[in-house]
Design a protein around this motif. Structure first.
Motif, PDB file in Angstrom:
ATOM      1  N   THR A 160       5.840   4.841  -0.636  1.00 47.57           N
ATOM      2  CA  THR A 160       5.288   5.715  -1.670  1.00 47.57           C
ATOM      3  C   THR A 160       3.812   5.445  -1.929  1.00 47.57           C
ATOM      4  O   THR A 160       2.999   6.371  -2.055  1.00 47.57           O
ATOM      5  CB  THR A 160       6.088   5.538  -2.982  1.00 47.57           C
ATOM      6  N   TYR A 161       3.462   4.157  -2.032  1.00 41.95           N
ATOM      7  CA  TYR A 161       2.083   3.797  -2.373  1.00 41.95           C
ATOM      8  C   TYR A 161       1.736   2.511  -1.624  1.00 41.95           C
ATOM      9  O   TYR A 161       1.642   1.431  -2.202  1.00 41.95           O
ATOM     10  CB  TYR A 161       1.979   3.583  -3.886  1.00 41.95           C
ATOM     11  N   PRO A 162       1.523   2.608  -0.306  1.00 38.57           N
ATOM     12  CA  PRO A 162       1.332   1.405   0.517  1.00 38.57           C
ATOM     13  C   PRO A 162       0.124   0.568   0.099  1.00 38.57           C
ATOM     14  O   PRO A 162       0.160  -0.658   0.181  1.00 38.57           O
ATOM     15  CB  PRO A 162       1.167   1.960   1.937  1.00 38.57           C
ATOM     16  N   GLU A 163      -0.939   1.228  -0.338  1.00 38.16           N
ATOM     17  CA  GLU A 163      -2.144   0.491  -0.713  1.00 38.16           C
ATOM     18  C   GLU A 163      -1.875  -0.419  -1.918  1.00 38.16           C
ATOM     19  O   GLU A 163      -2.335  -1.562  -1.960  1.00 38.16           O
ATOM     20  CB  GLU A 163      -3.279   1.467  -1.046  1.00 38.16           C
ATOM     21  N   LYS A 164      -1.121   0.090  -2.874  1.00 37.62           N
ATOM     22  CA  LYS A 164      -0.835  -0.714  -4.061  1.00 37.62           C
ATOM     23  C   LYS A 164       0.109  -1.861  -3.745  1.00 37.62           C
ATOM     24  O   LYS A 164      -0.093  -2.992  -4.210  1.00 37.62           O
ATOM     25  CB  LYS A 164      -0.242   0.163  -5.167  1.00 37.62           C
ATOM     26  N   VAL A 165       1.146  -1.592  -2.977  1.00 38.03           N
ATOM     27  CA  VAL A 165       2.107  -2.644  -2.625  1.00 38.03           C
ATOM     28  C   VAL A 165       1.401  -3.766  -1.866  1.00 38.03           C
ATOM     29  O   VAL A 165       1.645  -4.957  -2.116  1.00 38.03           O
ATOM     30  CB  VAL A 165       3.274  -2.065  -1.810  1.00 38.03           C
ATOM     31  N   ALA A 166       0.508  -3.410  -0.956  1.00 38.59           N
ATOM     32  CA  ALA A 166      -0.224  -4.432  -0.200  1.00 38.59           C
ATOM     33  C   ALA A 166      -1.121  -5.252  -1.112  1.00 38.59           C
ATOM     34  O   ALA A 166      -1.242  -6.478  -0.955  1.00 38.59           O
ATOM     35  CB  ALA A 166      -1.047  -3.768   0.900  1.00 38.59           C
TER      36      ALA A 166
END
Length: 258
Positions: A160-166
């Motif tokens: 859903t939000y790969p940048e935030k999870v990373a």
């Protein structure tokens, strides 16, 4: 000699507080017009009063640091100061030996700008794409096959939000999921979809979204005595969440998921 009574001082203080509140309401409406359009003036002013009190608790009393604190509430949720997704915020706010309030505010600002650059992206493009992805996720059956709930939710959030999870990292995401599962159990949401709903709401709007004046529809739904069954409450909450996201995207000129 001019003598100012205590009652008069209280009147002066109240007038100053109202003036500051009005000034901050106008500033925050310009700072995040899409959120202001979705929230409205009343809830925004409640958030300002809450944020001013919380900022004071961390030693932020000057206009600049308090304004920054309020801006961060709009970016990360009103309870960002204790959110496991943003441990750097809590560490800086509590570091009373780390310089003046202006020094700590500057450190908060730098970290927030780093987050916005690496996570939200130019013109918040990554955040908007995450909103679209959440709508897609909400409009299809939830599949958690092949793994336990926490593992499956980490996978869904990464899609859903790969940048935030990373950026948040596994420790922060796992802590958020645990907190969301506890909240779902308190609400007696028994289905995986109900638990996943709480995870997504906390992920998108902050871990304290259930008591956040910026998102009053969440607390209103959770406290609605006319909804007797927990799963019906979860379904109503999901429907209101979808409607909120659709309204936000419409305010931004978006046509919904692509």
């Amino acid at each position: 000699m001019l003598v100012i009574r205590q009652e008069q001082m209280e009147v002066f203080r109240a007038a100053a507080a109202r003036g500051f509140e009005g000034e901050m309401a106008a500033h925050l409406a310009d700072f995040s017009p899409w959120l202001f359009a979705a929230v409205g003036d009343g809830p925004l002013r409640k958030a300002i009063r809450l944020g001013t009190d919380k900022a004071r608790g961390y030693g932020f009393t000057d206009r600049g640091p308090v304004r920054l604190y309020l801006e961060l509430m709009l970016l990360f949720g009103s309870h960002f100061d204790t959110d496991p997704q943003y441990p750097w915020a809590n560490a800086i706010l509590k570091d009373v030996d780390g310089g003046s309030q202006m020094d700590r505010a500057e450190r908060l600002y730098r970290r927030a700008m780093d987050y916005r650059e690496k996570v939200a992206g130019p013109d918040d493009a990554n955040t908007l794409n995450a909103f679209r992805n959440i709508l897609v996720l909400a409009r299809q059956p939830l599949s958690l096959a092949g793994s336990d709930f926490a593992t499956a939710m980490r996978r869904e959030l990464a899609l859903t939000y790969p940048e935030k999870v990373a950026y948040v990292g596994d420790e922060g995401i796992s802590a958020l999921i645990r907190r969301a599962m506890e909240g779902a159990r308190m609400q007696r949401f028994s289905t995986p979809r109900g638990m996943a709903l709480v995870v997504v709401l906390m992920f998108a709007m902050g871990h304290g979204c259930g008591s956040d004046p910026l998102y009053p529809w969440i607390a209103q739904t959770l406290r609605d005595d006319t909804i007797k069954e927990p799963d019906a409450r979860a379904a109503r909450l999901e429907a209101r969440g979808i409607a909120w996201l659709e309204r936000v995207l419409a305010n931004l000129g978006e046509g919904g998921p692509t």
